[in-house]
Design an enzyme around this catalytic site. Structure first.
Site, short mmCIF file in Angstrom:
data_model
loop_
_atom_site.label_atom_id
_atom_site.label_comp_id
_atom_site.label_asym_id
_atom_site.label_seq_id
_atom_site.Cartn_x
_atom_site.Cartn_y
_atom_site.Cartn_z
N SER A 8 46.60 38.60 34.60
CA SER A 8 46.42 39.99 35.05
C SER A 8 47.28 40.21 36.28
O SER A 8 47.05 39.59 37.32
CB SER A 8 44.95 40.25 35.39
OG SER A 8 44.88 41.43 36.16
N HIS A 33 48.78 40.95 31.09
CA HIS A 33 47.63 41.86 31.14
C HIS A 33 47.83 42.87 32.26
O HIS A 33 47.99 42.52 33.43
CB HIS A 33 46.36 41.04 31.39
CG HIS A 33 45.09 41.81 31.29
ND1 HIS A 33 44.47 42.07 30.08
CD2 HIS A 33 44.30 42.37 32.23
CE1 HIS A 33 43.35 42.74 30.30
NE2 HIS A 33 43.22 42.95 31.60
N ASP A 35 46.25 46.04 34.13
CA ASP A 35 45.00 46.75 34.40
C ASP A 35 45.29 48.14 34.94
O ASP A 35 45.82 48.29 36.05
CB ASP A 35 44.16 45.96 35.41
CG ASP A 35 43.53 44.73 34.78
OD1 ASP A 35 42.84 44.88 33.75
OD2 ASP A 35 43.72 43.62 35.31
N MET A 37 43.77 51.60 36.23
CA MET A 37 42.51 52.13 36.80
C MET A 37 42.76 53.49 37.42
O MET A 37 43.81 53.72 38.02
CB MET A 37 41.98 51.17 37.86
CG MET A 37 41.79 49.74 37.35
SD MET A 37 41.03 48.71 38.61
CE MET A 37 41.06 47.10 37.79
N HIS A 66 45.15 47.26 29.55
CA HIS A 66 43.69 47.46 29.63
C HIS A 66 43.42 48.76 30.38
O HIS A 66 43.59 48.82 31.60
CB HIS A 66 43.09 46.24 30.36
CG HIS A 66 41.61 46.29 30.56
ND1 HIS A 66 40.94 45.39 31.36
CD2 HIS A 66 40.66 47.12 30.05
CE1 HIS A 66 39.65 45.68 31.35
NE2 HIS A 66 39.45 46.73 30.57
N MET A 68 41.27 51.37 32.04
CA MET A 68 39.96 51.67 32.64
C MET A 68 40.07 53.07 33.22
O MET A 68 40.01 53.29 34.44
CB MET A 68 39.64 50.62 33.72
CG MET A 68 39.29 49.27 33.10
SD MET A 68 39.45 47.88 34.24
CE MET A 68 41.20 47.56 34.06
N MET A 137 34.07 41.77 28.90
CA MET A 137 34.21 41.72 30.36
C MET A 137 33.14 40.80 30.94
O MET A 137 31.94 40.99 30.68
CB MET A 137 34.02 43.12 30.96
CG MET A 137 35.04 44.17 30.60
SD MET A 137 36.70 43.92 31.27
CE MET A 137 36.40 43.72 33.03
N ASP A 174 37.67 38.60 30.08
CA ASP A 174 38.34 39.10 31.29
C ASP A 174 37.35 39.16 32.45
O ASP A 174 36.33 39.86 32.35
CB ASP A 174 38.89 40.51 30.97
CG ASP A 174 39.68 41.13 32.11
OD1 ASP A 174 39.91 40.47 33.13
OD2 ASP A 174 40.07 42.31 31.95
C1 DX5 Z 1 38.92 43.80 36.33
C2 DX5 Z 1 40.16 43.58 35.50
C3 DX5 Z 1 40.56 42.19 35.37
C4 DX5 Z 1 40.85 41.50 36.68
C5 DX5 Z 1 40.60 40.04 36.51
O1 DX5 Z 1 38.53 45.13 36.22
O2 DX5 Z 1 39.99 44.11 34.20
O3 DX5 Z 1 41.64 42.04 34.46
O4 DX5 Z 1 42.17 41.67 37.11
O5 DX5 Z 1 40.76 39.42 37.72
P1 DX5 Z 1 40.21 37.96 37.97
O6 DX5 Z 1 40.83 37.06 36.94
O7 DX5 Z 1 40.66 37.66 39.36
O8 DX5 Z 1 38.70 38.02 37.83
ZN ZN Z 2 41.56 43.66 32.70
#
Ligand code: DX5
Ligand code: ZN
Length: 216
Positions: A8, A33, A35, A37, A66, A68, A137, A174
């Site tokens: 990620s 990956h 993320d 947001m 991903h 969100m 998750m 994840d």
């Molecule tokens: C959280 C994300 C993850 C996050 C994981 O909302 O979807 O992908 O980056 O980070 P780690 O591996 O540090 O828990």
């Molecule tokens: Zn993620």
């Protein structure tokens, strides 16, 4: 089953994201990956489609995006055009997630569905034929570096649901994945591990050994 690692980039150095993507690609990442947001569906804001587009020339690996964000529907096409290979959505992010998954498939991309820790597996009941990836998750979404929530039964049950389809569906986990928790999620049936802080900790010299340690 071979295990894939999807670093990620939330834990990467955002001031040199292209280089970071290239470095984790060379260090053995299978997917990248990303993320996304929006400060609305989750309490954090990260990156949009223009950044995904800018990163695309830096790696030929699968871009595992991903989302969100809520709503997600107005942005699916932008992420598809930006170079996403897999687009994963949350069922709570829109009123008709079956339609969202259909839209992703129509765009020729792989469709993923992400389940928060409190989201039941029953959300999968009528969409298994549409999904290419199920994301369990193991933290609440929003931030990297959170503690792993041990949802092993949920991961195993998702694996059983996938086996029942006879289709090749990725089971991704994840949140809080590191060399200690990775064997547990692999044992429960996951085949794609997302790892942010565990990949990027220690800086570029450590990326390859970090990925190897997570892969086990
Ligand atoms: C959280 C994300 C993850 C996050 C994981 O909302 O979807 O992908 O980056 O980070 P780690 O591996 O540090 O828990
Ligand atoms: Zn993620």
């Amino acid at each position: 089953m071979s295990v894939k690692i999807s670093p990620s980039i939330l834990s990467a150095d955002f001031a040199k994201l292209g280089e970071e993507v290239r470095l984790v690609d060379e260090a053995g990442a299978d997917y990248i990956h990303i993320d996304v947001m929006d400060g609305h569906y989750v309490p954090n804001i990260t990156i949009g489609p223009d950044v995904v587009k800018a990163l695309r020339p830096h790696s030929d690996k699968v871009f595992d995006v991903h989302l969100m964000i809520s709503p997600c529907d107005p942005y699916l096409e932008s992420f598809a055009n930006a170079g996403a290979d897999i687009i994963t959505i949350h069922p709570e992010a829109g009123p008709h997630y079956h339609r969202s998954l259909q839209s992703i498939k129509v765009m020729g991309k792989k469709a993923g569905i992400a389940l928060n820790p409190a989201t039941p597996l029953s959300v999968l009941d009528n969409i298994m034929d549409l999904v290419d990836l199920i994301l369990i998750m193991t933290v609440n979404p929003g931030f990297g570096g959170q503690a792993f929530i041990p949802l092993m039964d949920k991961i195993s049950q998702a694996r059983q649901m996938i086996e029942a389809t006879g289709r090749d569906i990725d089971l991704q986990v994840d949140g809080g994945v590191n060399p200690e928790t990775a064997p547990k999620v692999i044992g429960a049936g996951a085949n794609v591990l997302v790892a942010g802080s565990a990949t990027f900790k220690g800086g570029p010299d450590k990326y390859a050994s970090n990925i190897k340690a997570i892969r086990g």
